[in-house]
Design an enzyme around this catalytic site. Structure first.
Site, PDB file in Angstrom:
ATOM      1  N   TRP B  43       1.117  -1.181  -0.346  1.00 26.69           N
ATOM      2  CA  TRP B  43       0.120  -0.146  -0.143  1.00 26.69           C
ATOM      3  C   TRP B  43       0.915   1.377   0.032  1.00 26.69           C
ATOM      4  CZ3 TRP B  43      -3.463   2.946   4.092  1.00 26.69           C
ATOM      5  CH2 TRP B  43      -4.369   2.988   3.686  1.00 26.69           C
TER       6      TRP B  43
HETATM    7  C1  LIG Z   1      -6.681   6.270   2.125  1.00 24.00           C
HETATM    8  C2  LIG Z   1      -7.504   6.566   3.898  1.00 24.00           C
HETATM    9  C3  LIG Z   1      -7.931   8.057   4.142  1.00 24.00           C
HETATM   10  C4  LIG Z   1      -8.949   8.275   5.492  1.00 24.00           C
HETATM   11  N1  LIG Z   1      -8.974   9.415   6.185  1.00 24.00           N
HETATM   12  C5  LIG Z   1     -10.076   9.517   7.253  1.00 24.00           C
HETATM   13  C6  LIG Z   1      -9.685  10.728   7.833  1.00 24.00           C
HETATM   14  O1  LIG Z   1      -8.858  11.890   7.347  1.00 24.00           O
HETATM   15  N2  LIG Z   1      -9.813  11.294   9.026  1.00 24.00           N
HETATM   16  C7  LIG Z   1     -10.880  10.121   9.847  1.00 24.00           C
HETATM   17  O2  LIG Z   1     -11.218  10.439  10.400  1.00 24.00           O
HETATM   18  N3  LIG Z   1     -10.840   8.704   9.273  1.00 24.00           N
HETATM   19  C8  LIG Z   1     -10.383   8.762   8.115  1.00 24.00           C
HETATM   20  N4  LIG Z   1     -10.338   7.707   7.036  1.00 24.00           N
HETATM   21  C9  LIG Z   1     -11.325   6.755   7.273  1.00 24.00           C
HETATM   22  C10 LIG Z   1     -10.692   5.566   9.062  1.00 24.00           C
HETATM   23  O3  LIG Z   1      -9.791   4.841   8.270  1.00 24.00           O
HETATM   24  C11 LIG Z   1     -11.804   4.527   9.230  1.00 24.00           C
HETATM   25  O4  LIG Z   1     -13.144   5.015   9.305  1.00 24.00           O
HETATM   26  C12 LIG Z   1     -11.160   2.801  10.483  1.00 24.00           C
HETATM   27  O5  LIG Z   1      -9.676   3.645  10.345  1.00 24.00           O
HETATM   28  C13 LIG Z   1     -12.173   2.786  10.426  1.00 24.00           C
HETATM   29  O6  LIG Z   1     -12.111   1.741  11.982  1.00 24.00           O
HETATM   30  P1  LIG Z   1     -12.163   0.412  12.682  1.00 24.00           P
HETATM   31  O7  LIG Z   1     -11.894   0.025  13.420  1.00 24.00           O
HETATM   32  O8  LIG Z   1     -13.596  -0.235  11.466  1.00 24.00           O
HETATM   33  O9  LIG Z   1     -11.188  -0.717  10.998  1.00 24.00           O
HETATM   34  P2  LIG Z   1      -9.481  -0.498  10.703  1.00 24.00           P
HETATM   35  O10 LIG Z   1      -8.945   0.275  11.321  1.00 24.00           O
HETATM   36  O11 LIG Z   1      -9.158  -0.968   9.540  1.00 24.00           O
HETATM   37  O12 LIG Z   1      -9.153  -2.118  11.447  1.00 24.00           O
HETATM   38  C14 LIG Z   1      -9.357  -2.781  11.327  1.00 24.00           C
HETATM   39  C15 LIG Z   1      -8.083  -4.136  12.003  1.00 24.00           C
HETATM   40  O13 LIG Z   1      -9.072  -5.342  11.822  1.00 24.00           O
HETATM   41  C16 LIG Z   1      -7.424  -5.725  11.274  1.00 24.00           C
HETATM   42  N5  LIG Z   1      -7.850  -7.568  10.718  1.00 24.00           N
HETATM   43  C17 LIG Z   1      -8.519  -7.398   9.774  1.00 24.00           C
HETATM   44  N6  LIG Z   1      -8.904  -8.757   9.364  1.00 24.00           N
HETATM   45  C18 LIG Z   1      -8.132  -9.529  10.415  1.00 24.00           C
HETATM   46  C19 LIG Z   1      -8.684 -11.238  10.671  1.00 24.00           C
HETATM   47  N7  LIG Z   1     -10.019 -11.354  10.120  1.00 24.00           N
HETATM   48  N8  LIG Z   1      -8.383 -11.424  11.848  1.00 24.00           N
HETATM   49  C20 LIG Z   1      -7.904 -10.919  13.055  1.00 24.00           C
HETATM   50  N9  LIG Z   1      -7.755  -9.224  12.514  1.00 24.00           N
HETATM   51  C21 LIG Z   1      -7.979  -8.398  11.629  1.00 24.00           C
HETATM   52  C22 LIG Z   1      -7.142  -5.335  11.098  1.00 24.00           C
HETATM   53  O14 LIG Z   1      -5.512  -5.376  10.680  1.00 24.00           O
HETATM   54  C23 LIG Z   1      -6.766  -3.745  11.393  1.00 24.00           C
HETATM   55  O15 LIG Z   1      -5.955  -3.920  12.435  1.00 24.00           O
HETATM   56  C24 LIG Z   1      -9.394   7.464   6.174  1.00 24.00           C
HETATM   57  C25 LIG Z   1      -9.548   5.664   5.413  1.00 24.00           C
HETATM   58  C26 LIG Z   1      -8.665   6.031   4.306  1.00 24.00           C
HETATM   59  C27 LIG Z   1      -8.313   4.325   4.348  1.00 24.00           C
HETATM   60  S1  SF4 Z   2       5.058  -2.055   5.346  1.00 22.57           S
HETATM   61 FE1  SF4 Z   2       5.928  -1.694   3.747  1.00 22.57          FE
HETATM   62  S2  SF4 Z   2       6.087  -3.386   2.378  1.00 22.57           S
HETATM   63 FE2  SF4 Z   2       4.282  -3.315   3.814  1.00 22.57          FE
HETATM   64  S3  SF4 Z   2       2.601  -1.823   2.945  1.00 22.57           S
HETATM   65 FE3  SF4 Z   2       3.851  -0.940   4.500  1.00 22.57          FE
HETATM   66  S4  SF4 Z   2       5.377   0.076   2.604  1.00 22.57           S
HETATM   67 FE4  SF4 Z   2       4.578  -1.483   1.895  1.00 22.57          FE
END
Ligand SMILES: Cc1cc2nc3c(=O)[nH]c(=O)nc-3n(C[C@H](O)[C@H](O)[C@H](O)COP(=O)(O)OP(=O)(O)OC[C@H]3O[C@@H](n4cnc5c(N)ncnc54)[C@H](O)[C@@H]3O)c2cc1C
Ligand code: SF4
Ligand code: SF4
Lengths: 611, 156
Positions: B43
């Protein structure tokens, strides 16, 4: 199989996924459940996992009620408006009334929140967003979780939830495997909080070569939150409500700060304003919704998509004016460095300096998630004090399976929670889970050996498939008896793209296409019994794919069920091109039968609890 | 822009392997050094780049759309609480940025909840979360709506 070591862990609360929701859950669970055993199982390393791995430059959900900026009701109105009426207002209100306290804690923990020098308040990017130097947002909340949890298992991919064998429809824990050692892990738990994030790579991404990982949502967001809950028999809601994002081309760099803080704006390739051109057409499709302020995200996408289809692309972001101001230029760049470094790389490589060139925008492939301008996810019970009876069955944020809770992307109907709201939902789920456990008293959870041994067989089968099939062929990736995870992923993405409304068909689908989509998904599901994994890492990819497949099936079923085009700009039902409030001003619910695999669909009422 | 590792700099310490959210930085058995084994699942999040003590990891923009000749380098210093970026364009222009990453010494500002007084059992039935209502910063406690205020659910 006998060679695989099994590791047991018995705990009170198991948090699946240590992202924003999961870290919030662990933190709050410790406060209320001092004597309880709290464990996190995380696929990666909580210091840099989930959607916030590279950091964020804004907290997109902060009320500022202490300064009279917004009240929770205002946020409900905003989210409802943006989602064309379709949100769970009780859940939205509940999140909004607590979210400020999470942000205040973040500041106390050291997260650098920018301040408005004149007022001393947090610096607003927009009405809801505040600006942060958030490179270390994730390590900071991870530290809070580490201090709170009894144990954190990194690198464990959870593949299935366990059910209690002594009581119908009650959760018993979860199983998975260590993606490095290959050990099998059995977690027996009284309550499980699923916080494992949304889904990318359901639809074919715009970049399919080396750049296929440069999706907007993280490539490791594998839909586990949905698949785990669906397979446990939980009801899902609004799974048709996928999101398409207008973002900077190729890097998918965010545009929020550009529009709101830098005051940049878009125009077509010929320097013309174009949104107003599509007003009449949209009015015909969605009626008065087009006049709502601010204009719903999907409707703005619609104008973008149509303008490009009319041959007047690319759409540009006009940055040349704003970037003459050195402060705004700095914000523009740091915005990417803080959360989407890839966009800075694209611009450096293509010599795009927004001070002198207006960069191109694009519309992304669709994503399935529940915390952004979209609200796919599990159907959850609402807060005791305000939820209508149909939305309340005992414990806040508990799904339709006893003892199973959700937070963040997992939860359906709760749009615009973002990072801070997801963390808050984790806290709400955790407090309710503690209450649930207290009420259980001495009632024991039973998980039979048969249940977890059968799952073990299933989980490690891809390794065996590969070991056996590999002997048939000389070398290479083509085998008559197994598919590799990448093969399966590409097939899934292609068929979802073409049949369910991806970029390849300009987000268009209809009943015949969806019916075929579902058939092809079912065949793919059969083929996934023959997925081959060469090693533990590939085994993780195999299970990510299976989770994505289950999520996709749910998306297709929901999209077929809702016979209208509620969100033009996210997707279109070609056979029902209009928004139809008469028949579809409601939430959609699905449930997959655990034994037969049959899907049942129903409607649920929308309660507009805020005026 | 997937990552790659410079042979002469990497000492095989494994920090990148430990942190990569995609599980794609692994140690090559022959060279005993790290490499990105699945660039199309990268990513470009820079987690590994930031974590490498040897500055051995760099990024080359995705071949699909990023022309060669650019670089985006980073130095994250926890003790100083800063992160520094250097962007080099294909045509040689440069830009530099410096941001704070924390306002407090690492981890010290985060309380250990287990040391707080145990909440009253009744508190579980309220709508208050930990530290609320004080932490909300306004008077009147956690907001609510009156149940009678609920409007009828609609399917129409
Ligand atoms: C590019 C981008 C920009 C963003 N900009 C903003 C912003 O400016 N401001 C803002 O407030 N929000 C922003 N967001 C949104 C924010 O990141 C999400 O709303 C938030 O992270 C969602 O939380 P979550 O806990 O649901 O998921 P996540 O934070 O993604 O956590 C999910 C977790 O579950 C784990 N996991 C997944 N599958 C499994 C499995 N099978 N077994 C065990 N672990 C697993 C993952 O590794 C991860 O740690 C942005 C997101 C992105 C991608
Ligand atoms: S930690 Fe490094 S190799 Fe892994 S997804 Fe991020 S940039 Fe790519
Ligand atoms: S962190 Fe750096 S030095 Fe250590 S193994 Fe990775 S690339 Fe090599």
């Amino acid at each position: 199989m006998s060679k695989v070591k099994t590791v047991f862990e018995d705990c009170d609360i198991l948090v699946v996924g240590g992202g924003m929701g999961g870290t919030g859950a662990a933190y709050e669970a410790r406060y209320w459940g001092r004597d309880l055993k709290i464990v996190i199982a995380e696929k990666a390393n909580i210091d840099r996992s989930g959607a916030v791995a590279q950091g964020l430059y804004a907290i997109n959900c902060y009320m500022g009620t202490q300064w009279d900026e917004n009240n929770p009701e205002d946020h409900v109105r905003y989210a409802r408006n943006d989602l064309m009426g379709m949100v769970r207002e009780d859940l939205a209100f509940d999140m909004a009334r607590h979210v400020d306290s999470a942000v205040h804690k973040f500041e106390e923990w050291g997260l650098p929140l920018m301040k408005n020098e004149e007022t001393g308040r947090y610096l607003r990017e927009g009405k809801w967003q505040i600006m942060i130097h958030g490179e270390s947002y994730k390590p900071i909340v991870a530290e809070a979780a580490r201090k709170s949890a009894d144990k954190i298992y990194n690198r464990i991919m959870i593949t299935h939830l366990l059910m209690d064998d002594s009581k119908e429809n009650r959760i018993g824990g979860a199983v998975g495997f260590n993606v490095r050692t290959g050990d099998y892990h059995v977690f027996r738990a009284k309550a499980v909080i699923v916080a494992s994030g949304g889904a990318s790579h359901i639809f074919k991404p715009r970049s399919v070569g080396e750049g296929m990982g440069r999706t907007w949502y993280a490539p490791w967001s594998s839909g586990s939150a949905y698949a785990l809950c669906i397979d446990a028999g939980a009801k899902m809601t609004q799974m048709e409500n996928r999101i398409v994002l207008a973002r900077f081309k190729d890097g998918y760099g965010p545009v929020g700060a550009y529009f709101l803080h830098l005051k940049t704006y878009t125009q077509n390739a010929y320097g013309e304003e174009y949104e107003s051109k599509w007003y009449d057409e949209l009015k015909g499709m969605v009626g008065d919704y087009i006049d709502h302020e601010p204009r719903p995200t999907c409707l703005r996408n619609h104008a973008f998509i149509k303008e490009v289809a009319a041959g007047r692309g690319p759409i540009h972001m006009v940055t040349k004016e704003a970037f003459q101001d050195p402060h705004l230029e700095e914000v523009g760049w740091e915005n990417f460095l803080g959360m989407t470094v890839g966009q800075a790389v694209v611009w450096a490589s293509q010599n795009i300096d927004p001070k002198y060139t207006n960069p191109e925008l694009t519309t992304s492939e669709p994503y399935v998630m529940g915390s952004h301008a979209t609200c796919s996810g599990a159907w959850a019970s609402g807060p005791e004090d305000i939820a209508p009876d149909e939305y309340q069955w005992g414990y806040n944020r508990m799904l339709t399976v006893d003892g199973l809770f959700g937070a963040g992307d997992t939860l359906g109907g709760t749009a615009h929670a973002f990072s801070s709201g997801s963390f808050t939902e984790g806290r709400l789920a955790a407090k309710a889970a503690v209450k649930y456990i207290r009420d259980l008293k001495t009632d024991k959870i039973e998980v039979s050996e048969k249940q977890y041994e059968d799952l073990k067989e299933e989980i490690f089968k891809p390794l065996e498939n590969y070991a056996v099939g590999r002997n048939e062929i000389t070398a290479g990736t083509v085998s008559p008896s197994y598919l590799l995870p990448l093969h399966g992923l590409q097939r899934l993405e292609k068929l979802m793209d073409e049949y369910c409304g991806g970029i390849g068909v300009n987000y268009m689908t209809n009943e015949p296409l969806l019916t075929r989509c579902i058939e092809l998904l079912d065949i793919l599901e059969e083929d996934l019994d023959h997925i081959g994994a060469e090693n533990n890492h590939e085994l993780m990819r195999a299970w990510e794919l299976k989770h994505r497949l289950r999520t996709s099936q749910s998306v297709a079923q929901h999209t077929l069920f809702r016979k209208e085009t509620r969100w033009p700009g996210y997707y279109y039902r070609g056979d029902h091109m209009k928004l139809d409030d008469e028949n579809w001003h409601c939430l959609t619910l699905s449930q997959r039968d655990r034994k037969t695999g049959e899907w049942t669909m129903e409607k649920a009422p929308v309660y507009h609890i805020v005026d | 822009m997937p990552t790659f590792v410079y042979m002469t700099k990497c000492d095989g310490c494994g920090h990148c392997v430990d942190i990569c959210p995609s599980d794609i930085m692994h140690i090559d058995k022959t060279t005993r050094r790290a490499y990105n084994m699945e660039p199309n699942m990268c990513w470009e999040c820079y987690s590994c780049v930031k974590a490498c003590p040897q500055n051995a990891i760099d990024v080359r923009g995705y071949a699909d759309f990023a022309p060669l000749g650019h670089s985006v380098r980073v130095l994250r210093e926890e003790e100083k609480g800063t992160i520094a970026w250097k962007i080099k364009f294909r045509d040689g222009r440069e830009k530099n940025f410096l941001s704070p990453i924390t306002t407090k010494p690492w981890g010290e500002a985060i309380e250990d909840l287990a040391t707080l007084p145990v909440p009253e059992p009744d508190a579980l039935d309220t709508q208050e979360l930990c530290y609320e209502p004080d932490v909300l910063g306004y008077e009147g406690g956690v907001r609510t709506l009156k149940k009678g205020q609920l409007k009828q659910g609609v399917y129409y």
